[in-house]
Design a protein around this motif. Structure first.
Motif, short mmCIF file in Angstrom:
data_model
loop_
_atom_site.label_atom_id
_atom_site.label_comp_id
_atom_site.label_asym_id
_atom_site.label_seq_id
_atom_site.Cartn_x
_atom_site.Cartn_y
_atom_site.Cartn_z
N LYS A 1 0.82 -1.21 0.00
CA LYS A 1 0.00 0.00 0.00
C LYS A 1 0.86 1.27 0.00
N LEU A 2 2.12 1.13 0.47
CA LEU A 2 3.01 2.28 0.46
C LEU A 2 3.42 2.67 -0.95
N ASP A 3 3.16 1.79 -1.91
CA ASP A 3 3.44 2.11 -3.32
C ASP A 3 2.28 2.83 -3.97
N THR A 4 1.20 3.05 -3.22
CA THR A 4 0.07 3.81 -3.77
C THR A 4 0.53 5.22 -4.13
N PRO A 5 0.29 5.66 -5.36
CA PRO A 5 0.81 6.99 -5.77
C PRO A 5 0.11 8.12 -5.02
N PHE A 6 0.86 9.20 -4.82
CA PHE A 6 0.29 10.42 -4.25
C PHE A 6 -0.56 11.11 -5.31
#
Length: 636
Positions: free
Chosen positions: A374-379
């Protein structure tokens, strides 16, 4: 001049009581104060060879007027005018000249006060900012004294033939200095500054500062051997540090009055000098006092504002620390390497980690391995241009347990290069919310289960059957896999009900349902009550042979229940079954049900307690009886 200051302070003290307006007693006191101040100014002028070195009356009257509402101005101006007239008459001026010169003084005060009051940006009491000081200087020290000096010079020229330029030079600087020295002092005192602070040490320091100012000025101006004017500016700065703007106005007023008075009477490094004429001496000391004003007031304002900003900063820091210590969210900041550079104390309360422990860990150290992706979810960039992201992840507590959190982050970039500098964000404990969602989902599933279940048997109801069959037919069409449907009907069930009653009939249906459900146990199989004493079994990915084997198991399971039937050939409860099989979605749901019903009808027709099967074409009907040897190789 000390008496003038005492009277002025008495008047301002009266303003601090009650309604803050001057009554009859205050008006008389103001008239007396202005009269004494005018007399003092005239005496200085006479002593200086008719040169007005300092005119205190207008500075006092301007401050008093600025503190009063407009409706009181005529009364106060009249009191000041009368005081000026009495002073002029006392020293021997003619009535006409006294009236005209006093009118000039009143005009000066009225002009300065009107300009200050009409300027919406000006505040007569808030002198602690440069714009207000500049406006007071422009109106009170330049505009009003210049206009009044020109008016007075014209009057004196017409009345006694005086030189206009000479009168202007004599009049204007003295009036300006009177306003510069006394107006700010009285206004500041009116703001409620207490001369003696609360603590004994502060009182001692304030008194010592004022005594030192007086002592240094007397030392400088009571002797002429040493030129010590340079000692005065430092003592004014000390006053600013010790007592702020009020201390500065007090020190400047004391220094100015002593410097001007002693110089006029021939004392001090300037007054006792034989190298200058009296006009030059007055001009030099006026320049010196003016330099003290223009140096001290801005410096004191800057210092006071700095102290105010420092107090506000300290107050804000305490406020923010309180918020950080008591907020329910963890507030953090990470650098470009994802190392924590700041974390709020809530990290201890929520996660159990100490601040020193937390800052030595990277963000991924806390997060459940299953949530790292989930930390790879783009801003995403919001309308304000901020790059933000919000995800729900499980964070590890110090005790090893994980809790659900809402992680909100915002990217920090260099304002010039737009390079990535790190992130700032919040972490909120949402364990209770997640638990509530789980309870809600569980309740929904239970409700769904109840909505899809038959109330008598607990099997799937007709609604669930219709939806499942439609879905399985579509899946069969997509995957080109077989699908079998079995319709089951209890034999002679009406006779069973008539003979034993509806209660026994309901129990019979429940036992049939249990027996059938225990046979169709694959994850995709569905056993449903189709209606009345009729049941249906959906068998995905099942060919004819598998469906036949299933039918035999169900037939045996029903027989094993041993339910007696008083009105049946076999003396126990039996069922008839019809089977229909398709492959690749050759039929729709209605057609497949009709095919299975036709096979069931055929089983009823052929003697019951049996199953019949219809292939994909009606011409391929095949009737099978229970023959274990024949079905030994059949499989499900």
């Amino acid at each position: 001049m000390a008496g003038d200051g005492a009277f002025a302070l008495q008047i301002t003290m009266s303003l601090r009581k009650g309604s803050g307006t001057i009554g009859v007693r205050g008006t008389l006191l103001l008239c007396l104060t202005i009269g004494i101040a005018s007399w003092f100014g005239i005496e200085l002028t006479k002593e200086a060879g008719r040169i007005a070195s300092f005119w205190p009356a207008n500075g006092i009257l301007l401050a008093i007027i600025l503190l009063q509402p407009l409706s009181r101005w005529p009364q106060l101006l009249a009191a000041g005018y009368i005081g000026n007239v009495i002073a002029d008459l006392y020293i021997g001026d003619s009535v006409s000249l006294a009236l005209l010169l006093s009118a000039c003084n009143s005009f000066e005060v009225l002009l300065a006060a009107t300009c200050i009051r009409r300027d919406p940006r000006a505040s007569e009491e808030n002198l602690l900012n440069f714009p207000t000081l500049i406006r007071l200087g422009a109106y009170g020290l330049l505009l009003a004294p210049i206009a009044t000096a020109l008016l007075a010079a014209t009057i004196l020229h017409l009345h006694v033939g005086a030189d206009i330029a000479g009168v202007f030079v004599i009049w204007m600087p003295g009036d300006a200095l009177g306003i510069a020295l006394l107006t700010p002092l009285i206004l500041q005192y009116r703001r409620g500054f207490k001369l003696l602070p609360r603590s004994i040490s502060e009182r001692a320091l304030t008194i010592a500062m004022l005594v030192l100012v007086i002592g240094i000025n007397l030392f400088v101006f009571t002797q002429s051997h040493y030129h010590l004017l340079f000692l005065i500016p430092p003592i004014l700065m000390l006053a600013a540090f010790q007592s702020g703007f009020y201390g500065t106005t007090t020190a400047v007023a004391i220094s100015g009055v002593i410097a001007l008075t002693f110089t006029v009477y021939g004392f001090g490094p300037v007054g006792a000098s034989v190298d200058y004429t009296i006009r030059e001496k007055i001009g030099l000391i006026q320049l010196f006092v003016a330099s003290l004003v223009f140096m001290s007031y801005p410096a004191a304002t800057t210092l006071v504002l700095r102290q105010k900003l420092m107090r506000e900063k300290a107050s804000n820091e305490r406020r923010y620390k309180f918020l950080l210590d008591n907020t329910n969210d963890i507030i953090f900041e990470r650098n470009a390497d994802q190392r924590l550079t700041f974390v709020s104390p809530a990290v201890t309360r929520i996660l159990g980690w100490g601040i020193d422990e937390a800052v030595n860990m990277i963000g991924r150290d806390f997060i459940h391995p299953a949530d790292l992706h989930k930390l790879d979810t783009p801003f995403e960039t919001d309308p304000d241009g901020f790059e933000r992201r919000r995800v729900d992840v499980r964070y590890r507590r110090k005790d090893g347990h994980y809790i659900w959190t809402e992680l909100s982050s915002q990217i920090i970039r260099d304002p010039d290069t737009r390079d990535f500098k790190g992130t700032v964000g919040t972490l909120r404990d949402i364990s209770a919310q997640k638990a509530a969602e789980a309870d809600r989902d569980r309740a929904f599933r239970e409700l769904q289960k109840v909505a899809d279940a038959d109330g008598l048997t607990g099997l799937a109801n007709r609604r669930c059957f219709d939806l499942t069959l439609a879905n399985e037919i579509r899946r069969s069409a997509r995957s080109n896999l077989p699908l079998s449907l079995m319709m089951i009907d209890a034999d002679h069930f009406k006779n069973y009900n008539d003979a034993l009653g509806h209660f026994a009939g309901d129990n019979c249906l429940r036992q049939i349902a249990t027996a059938v459900a225990n046979c169709a146990t694959r994850p995709g199989d569905l056993v449903a009550r189709y209606g009345g004493e009729e049941f249906a079994v959906i068998l995905p990915d099942t060919m004819q042979q598998g469906a036949a084997a299933m039918a035999d198991r169900i037939k045996s399971a029903i027989r094993d229940t041993g339910l007696p039937h008083p009105d049946s050939i076999s003396s126990y409860v039996t069922v008839s079954m019809g089977i229909a099989t398709i492959s690749g979605g050759a039929l729709n749901a209605e057609q497949l049900i009709q095919r299975a019903d036709s096979a069931l009808y055929l089983a009823k027709k052929n003697g019951r307690d049996r199953w019949e099967m219809l292939a994909e074409t009606m011409q391929e009907e095949t009737a099978r009886t229970t023959a274990p040897a024949k079905l030994a190789n059949a499989h499900h």
